[in-house]
Design an enzyme around this catalytic site. Structure first.
Site, PDB file in Angstrom:
ATOM      1  CE  LYS A 157     -11.558  -9.022   2.585  1.00 34.15           C
ATOM      2  NZ  LYS A 157     -12.335  -9.923   1.758  1.00 34.15           N
ATOM      3  CE  LYS A 183     -17.315  -4.802  -2.042  1.00 36.09           C
ATOM      4  NZ  LYS A 183     -17.245  -6.022  -1.196  1.00 36.09           N
ATOM      5  CG  ASP A 185     -15.945  -9.392   1.953  1.00 35.16           C
ATOM      6  OD1 ASP A 185     -14.847  -9.559   2.478  1.00 35.16           O
ATOM      7  OD2 ASP A 185     -16.123  -9.403   0.723  1.00 35.16           O
ATOM      8  CD  GLU A 186     -17.617 -11.926  -0.887  1.00 32.37           C
ATOM      9  OE1 GLU A 186     -17.179 -10.750  -0.866  1.00 32.37           O
ATOM     10  OE2 GLU A 186     -16.907 -12.929  -0.684  1.00 32.37           O
ATOM     11  CG  HIS A 275     -19.446  -8.411  -4.420  1.00 30.57           C
ATOM     12  ND1 HIS A 275     -19.315  -9.707  -4.879  1.00 30.57           N
ATOM     13  CD2 HIS A 275     -18.308  -8.139  -3.729  1.00 30.57           C
ATOM     14  CE1 HIS A 275     -18.154 -10.185  -4.448  1.00 30.57           C
ATOM     15  NE2 HIS A 275     -17.518  -9.268  -3.765  1.00 30.57           N
ATOM     16  CE  LYS A 316      -9.443 -12.529  -2.932  1.00 30.16           C
ATOM     17  NZ  LYS A 316      -9.700 -12.364  -1.503  1.00 30.16           N
TER      18      LYS A 316
HETATM   19  O1  RUB Z   1     -13.482  -9.153  -0.749  1.00 34.78           O
HETATM   20  C1  RUB Z   1     -12.976  -9.116  -1.856  1.00 34.78           C
HETATM   21  C2  RUB Z   1     -11.511  -8.941  -2.041  1.00 34.78           C
HETATM   22  O2  RUB Z   1     -10.875  -8.937  -0.778  1.00 34.78           O
HETATM   23  P1  RUB Z   1      -9.273  -8.773  -0.735  1.00 34.78           P
HETATM   24  O3  RUB Z   1      -8.951  -7.355  -1.103  1.00 34.78           O
HETATM   25  O4  RUB Z   1      -8.900  -9.075   0.705  1.00 34.78           O
HETATM   26  O5  RUB Z   1      -8.705  -9.773  -1.704  1.00 34.78           O
HETATM   27  C3  RUB Z   1     -13.883  -9.214  -3.028  1.00 34.78           C
HETATM   28  O6  RUB Z   1     -15.019  -9.993  -2.662  1.00 34.78           O
HETATM   29  C4  RUB Z   1     -13.275  -9.749  -4.286  1.00 34.78           C
HETATM   30  O7  RUB Z   1     -12.479  -8.767  -4.842  1.00 34.78           O
HETATM   31  C5  RUB Z   1     -14.381 -10.112  -5.277  1.00 34.78           C
HETATM   32  O8  RUB Z   1     -13.790 -10.515  -6.498  1.00 34.78           O
HETATM   33  P2  RUB Z   1     -14.025  -9.625  -7.838  1.00 34.78           P
HETATM   34  O9  RUB Z   1     -13.587  -8.232  -7.445  1.00 34.78           O
HETATM   35  O10 RUB Z   1     -13.134 -10.272  -8.855  1.00 34.78           O
HETATM   36  O11 RUB Z   1     -15.464  -9.729  -8.175  1.00 34.78           O
HETATM   37 MG    MG Z   2     -15.284 -10.080  -0.733  1.00 33.20          MG
END
Ligand code: RUB
Ligand code: MG
Length: 422
Positions: A157, A183, A185-186, A275, A316
């Site tokens: 991040k 990982k 990120d999306e 994801h 969150k």
């Molecule tokens: O990047 C993150 C979490 O980052 P962080 O750990 O900084 O909050 C993911 O994209 C979310 O978990 C996706 O949501 P879900 O897992 O509900 O699909």
């Molecule tokens: Mg993410």
């Protein structure tokens, strides 16, 4: 010549056979519509009917009618409807075509004020048409050294914008601190500030170094999301670079694309991390859309090895029945491999005990901010997460474990306690 009328799609005495796909819908009929009338319209429009009475030559027609076979009304308006579909309605192995039936036009029908596809019972004849996962929960010991603890992952991040240098540096710190998987990120794919091939090549090279240094297998969930042919090319690149995993944003990429990637993953021994970005556009509202439970079923059939299923309310993001969905992903489905559920979103060392209480250890835990936001940086954050997992698995209170020579965990608890971030 016979007509196909809406009433032909309602039979409350019908018992689904073992070859039917049986779908559970919650519906709120339009104000001028009875539950029966709405249910028959849902069964009709999702199978072979339409609004007008049809005149067909039976000799020229294969009867593919669905049947609304059970209705349970709520105290308020609406209720649940069970619809049984003959498997001949569906094309073997085509998830797109199946969803165009059971989650297609009916989502917009005026006969219902709202409709949600809650659950599906899949017949063996349909399940056989899909590959299912290659590895599932076995990745923990077949491709990693997680043993019986949760698989641990982290996303660098800020989620996008880091240079490749910074990305690889964070990866090194996180792997050294104790996570198994880096990982993407999306929304990190192939952008000028962190190009795909350079990122993959350099990250996997460091993963090999840290595997050597730590004695624990380190690997990388590489986000290959792109146009389908490009995803195939990227998956092959990851395999050429010695990677063991790929990641796809399955909802935005689409199920037919996932099915193509699954074929490539089979050829190259790649586990697929799903994801689910955009899922909440249709599963967040409890009265309309398609449930996360159904999405998880679709993902398992199409063959992902891991999928995000929520944090049992500890993170969150909004969640739907994480424990129930996780149980289904590991349930017997005519011998189909299971799927590793991923808990992610707002997690940090201070909530891992509650998370493991809620979901067990046969999961993956992803923490981005919960590692990189640690007061002493990424490596300390990864160590704190690892220490929190240790304490949780031993049944030792986190603070006691922190005070027993785990300063990284102590610093995380001082900063975040057991808060659930929003
Ligand atoms: O990047 C993150 C979490 O980052 P962080 O750990 O900084 O909050 C993911 O994209 C979310 O978990 C996706 O949501 P879900 O897992 O509900 O699909
Ligand atoms: Mg993410």
């Amino acid at each position: 010549m016979t007509g196909i009328e809406y009433d032909d799609f309602l039979d409350l005495d019908y018992e689904p056979t073992g070859t039917d796909l049986v779908c559970e819908f919650s519906i709120a009929p339009a104000s001028d519509m009875s539950m029966e009338a709405a249910a028959s319209r849902v069964a009709s429009e999702s199978a072979n009917g339409t609004w007008a009475a049809l005149h067909v030559d039976e000799a020229e027609l294969t009867d593919l009618s669905a049947v609304a076979c059970d209705i349970r009304e709520n105290a308020g308006p609406g209720g649940n409807v069970t619809v049984a579909y003959p498997t001949d309605l569906f094309e073997d192995g085509s998830m797109a075509q199946i969803l165009s039936c059971i989650a297609g036009n009916i989502m917009g029908m005026k006969a219902v004020d709202s409709i949600r596809l809650e659950d599906c019972k899949w017949p063996e004849t349909l399940v056989e048409g899909f590959p299912g996962p290659q590895f599932g929960t076995a990745v923990a010991h077949e491709k990693l050294d997680a043993g019986d603890r949760p698989v641990l992952a982290t996303v660098p991040k800020p989620k996008v914008g880091l240079s490749t240098d910074a990305h690889v540096d964070i990866a090194e710190q996180a792997w050294r601190g104790g996570v198994d998987l880096l990982k993407d990120d999306e929304n990190l794919t192939d952008q000028y500030f962190n190009p795909f091939e350079d990122r993959v090549e350099r990250s996997l090279s460091v993963a090999r170094e840290l595997t050597e240094e730590t004695g624990e297998k380190k690997d990388y969930l590489v986000n290959i999301t792109a146009e389908t042919d490009e995803m195939v090319r990227r998956a092959e690149f990851v395999a050429d670079q010695g990677g063991g995993f790929i990641m796809v944003d399955v909802v935005t990429a689409g199920w037919s694309a996932v099915q193509t990637v699954r074929d490539v993953a089979e050829k190259h021994d790649l586990a697929i991390h799903a994801h689910r970005a955009m899922h909440a556009a249709f599963d967040r509202m409890d009265h309309h859309g398609v449930s996360m439970r159904t999405l998880a079923q679709v993902a398992r059939l199409c063959g992902v090895d891991h999928i995000h299923t929520g944090t049992a309310g500890l993170g969150k993001l909004e969640n739907e029945d994480t424990p129930g969905i996780n149980a289904w992903l590991k349930s017997d489905l005519y011998g189909t491999t299971d799927v590793l559920p991923v808990a992610s979103g707002g997690l940090h060392p201070g909530v891992i005990d509650a998370l493991i209480d809620a979901l067990g250890t046969d999961i993956a835990i992803q923490a981005g901010g919960g590692i990189h936001g640690h007061p002493d940086g990424t490596e300390a954050g990864a160590r704190a997460l690892r220490q929190s997992v240790e304490a949780s698995m031993q049944g030792v209170p986190l603070r006691d474990h922190a005070d027993a020579g785990n300063p990284e965990l102590a610093a995380a608890l001082d900063k975040w306690g057991a808060e659930t971030p929003r």
